[in-house]
Design a protein around this motif. Structure first.
Motif, PDB file in Angstrom:
ATOM      1  N   LYS A   1     -23.755  13.506   7.984  1.00 45.84           N
ATOM      2  CA  LYS A   1     -24.166  12.105   8.100  1.00 45.84           C
ATOM      3  C   LYS A   1     -23.791  11.305   6.858  1.00 45.84           C
ATOM      4  O   LYS A   1     -23.542  10.106   6.927  1.00 45.84           O
ATOM      5  N   HIS A   2     -23.784  11.982   5.721  1.00 44.11           N
ATOM      6  CA  HIS A   2     -23.433  11.323   4.467  1.00 44.11           C
ATOM      7  C   HIS A   2     -22.550  12.270   3.654  1.00 44.11           C
ATOM      8  O   HIS A   2     -22.570  13.476   3.845  1.00 44.11           O
ATOM      9  N   GLY A   3     -21.822  11.716   2.722  1.00 42.72           N
ATOM     10  CA  GLY A   3     -21.022  12.536   1.824  1.00 42.72           C
ATOM     11  C   GLY A   3     -19.653  12.856   2.362  1.00 42.72           C
ATOM     12  O   GLY A   3     -18.639  12.501   1.793  1.00 42.72           O
ATOM     13  N   HIS A   4     -19.614  13.557   3.505  1.00 46.10           N
ATOM     14  CA  HIS A   4     -18.361  13.915   4.178  1.00 46.10           C
ATOM     15  C   HIS A   4     -17.394  14.685   3.276  1.00 46.10           C
ATOM     16  O   HIS A   4     -16.182  14.496   3.342  1.00 46.10           O
ATOM     17  N   ILE A   5     -17.953  15.535   2.402  1.00 43.12           N
ATOM     18  CA  ILE A   5     -17.148  16.481   1.642  1.00 43.12           C
ATOM     19  C   ILE A   5     -17.784  17.852   1.809  1.00 43.12           C
ATOM     20  O   ILE A   5     -18.989  18.004   1.640  1.00 43.12           O
ATOM     21  N   CYS A   6     -16.979  18.833   2.151  1.00 43.41           N
ATOM     22  CA  CYS A   6     -17.510  20.179   2.316  1.00 43.41           C
ATOM     23  C   CYS A   6     -16.543  21.187   1.705  1.00 43.41           C
ATOM     24  O   CYS A   6     -15.326  21.070   1.861  1.00 43.41           O
TER      25      CYS A   6
ATOM     26  N   ALA B   1     -22.947  21.897   1.505  1.00 46.19           N
ATOM     27  CA  ALA B   1     -22.421  20.563   1.732  1.00 46.19           C
ATOM     28  C   ALA B   1     -22.760  19.662   0.563  1.00 46.19           C
ATOM     29  O   ALA B   1     -23.811  19.797  -0.064  1.00 46.19           O
ATOM     30  N   LEU B   2     -21.894  18.716   0.261  1.00 47.87           N
ATOM     31  CA  LEU B   2     -22.129  17.838  -0.877  1.00 47.87           C
ATOM     32  C   LEU B   2     -23.396  17.023  -0.697  1.00 47.87           C
ATOM     33  O   LEU B   2     -24.116  16.753  -1.646  1.00 47.87           O
ATOM     34  N   GLU B   3     -23.697  16.617   0.540  1.00 46.75           N
ATOM     35  CA  GLU B   3     -24.863  15.774   0.769  1.00 46.75           C
ATOM     36  C   GLU B   3     -26.172  16.530   0.538  1.00 46.75           C
ATOM     37  O   GLU B   3     -27.224  15.925   0.348  1.00 46.75           O
ATOM     38  N   SER B   4     -26.143  17.875   0.543  1.00 41.29           N
ATOM     39  CA  SER B   4     -27.366  18.661   0.378  1.00 41.29           C
ATOM     40  C   SER B   4     -27.631  19.031  -1.068  1.00 41.29           C
ATOM     41  O   SER B   4     -28.586  19.734  -1.367  1.00 41.29           O
ATOM     42  N   ARG B   5     -26.780  18.563  -1.995  1.00 42.84           N
ATOM     43  CA  ARG B   5     -26.938  18.910  -3.404  1.00 42.84           C
ATOM     44  C   ARG B   5     -27.239  17.650  -4.203  1.00 42.84           C
ATOM     45  O   ARG B   5     -26.594  16.617  -4.058  1.00 42.84           O
TER      46      ARG B   5
END
Length: 270
Positions: free
Chosen positions: A238-243, A249-253
Motif C-alpha cells: 500500500k505504501h513504499g513500493h520497494i521490496c 518490505a520497506l513499508e514495514s520498517r
C-alpha cells in the motif's frame, strides 16, 4: 505440416528477402536486423534447417515462455514481443557475465527491477501514449542513477532493470528510494493535465531488488526470478513500493537499519 514443408516455406521466404535486397543496396553502409517468430520451431529444428539449407548471417533466439512470460498466450504486438525477447536475452547474457566475474573476485551484485504501479489503472485514466511517456521517464531516471559500470536492461513489457556490480542490499535500497523521488518529479510533469486535487492522477513506480548470494553458483534465471518476485510484492504494498528479495518490505520498517542490526553496530556480536 511436415518438417520438409516447413523448411521449404521458410527457405522460400529467406530467398525472397535476399532477392529483394538486390545488388545495389549491398554496396551501401546501411544495414537492418530482421527478426521473425517461428511458432513450433525449436533450436534443434533450426539447426536441422541450417544443415538442409545452408545460409549465412542468420541466427535463432529461443523464444520459450520462460524467457518472457508475456508471450505465453501468443497475443499482443509481435514486433514488441520480439524486441523484448532480444533485449531480455542480451540482459541475461550480461547478468551471466557479471555472475562469473563475481565467482572469481567476490563482492556484491544487485539487480533492481522497476515498473509503474497500477499500470492498467493509469492506462484507463490517462491513455496508452501517456503511460508510454511515463515509462520513458522511468527509464530516464534509471539512466540518471546508473554509473558507467552498471547495465540498463529490459526484462519484459514495461519492466526495466539495473544490474549493479559492487552494490550491496543497503546501497541498492537507497538507490531505489532515489529513483522513486526523481520519478515522482518527472511523473508529476507528465500527468499535470490529468486533474487537480483529489481528481489528479498520481503515478508511482515500484522496485524489486535481488542480490546475488555469495555461496554456490547463482544463475541469471534465479536472480531474475528473485527480482521479479520482489517486484510483485512491491506492487502489492500500500505504501513504499520497494521490496528486497528475502527481506522485510520497506513499508514495514521504521528505519533502514533493523533493531537486530543496531545491536550489532553499537554493541558488537551477540
Amino acid at each position: 505440416m511436415s518438417n520438409n514443408a516447413d523448411f521449404d516455406a521458410l527457405a522460400s521466404e529467406l530467398r525472397a528477402l535476399r532477392q529483394a535486397d538486390g545488388t545495389a543496396s549491398r554496396s551501401g553502409t546501411e544495414s537492418v536486423l530482421v527478426a521473425r517468430l517461428l511458432p513450433g520451431f525449436s533450436v534443434t529444428r533450426w539447426q536441422e534447417f541450417l544443415r538442409r539449407y545452408p545460409t549465412g548471417r542468420w541466427c535463432a533466439l529461443p523464444a520459450g515462455p520462460g524467457l518472457l512470460p508475456d508471450m505465453g498466450g501468443g497475443t499482443g504486438n509481435a514486433p514488441d514481443h520480439l524486441a523484448h525477447l532480444l533485449m531480455a536475452e542480451m540482459f541475461t547474457v550480461q547478468i551471466q557475465r557479471e555472475l562469473l566475474r563475481l565467482s572469481r573476485t567476490g563482492g556484491d551484485l544487485a539487480l533492481v527491477e522497476a515498473g509503474l504501479c497500477d499500470r492498467e489503472h493509469l492506462e484507463a485514466r490517462l491513455g496508452l501514449p501517456t503511460v508510454l511517456a511515463l515509462e520513458a521517464r522511468l527509464v530516464d531516471c534509471l539512466r540518471q542513477c546508473r554509473e558507467e559500470c552498471d547495465t540498463l536492461g529490459c526484462t519484459g513489457a514495461g519492466r526495466f532493470a539495473l544490474l549493479l556490480p559492487g552494490v550491496g542490499v543497503l546501497r541498492a535500497r537507497l538507490m531505489g528510494e532515489q529513483i522513486q523521488k526523481i520519478f515522482a518529479v518527472h511523473a508529476a510533469e507528465v500527468t499535470a493535465g490529468s486533474g487537480k486535487g483529489k481528481n489528479a492522477v498520481k503515478a508511482l513506480c515500484a522496485l524489486g531488488i535481488a542480490c546475488a548470494d555469495q555461496g554456490g553458483r547463482p544463475t541469471p534465471e534465479a536472480l531474475l526470478g528473485k527480482a521479479t518476485q520482489a517486484m510483485h510484492e512491491a506492487l502489492a504494498q500500500k505504501h513504499g513500493h520497494i521490496c528486497v528479495a528475502g527481506g522485510a518490505a520497506l513499508e514495514s520498517r521504521n528505519t533502514l537499519v533493523q533493531s537486530s542490526e543496531k545491536r550489532f553496530l553499537f554493541f558488537g556480536g551477540n
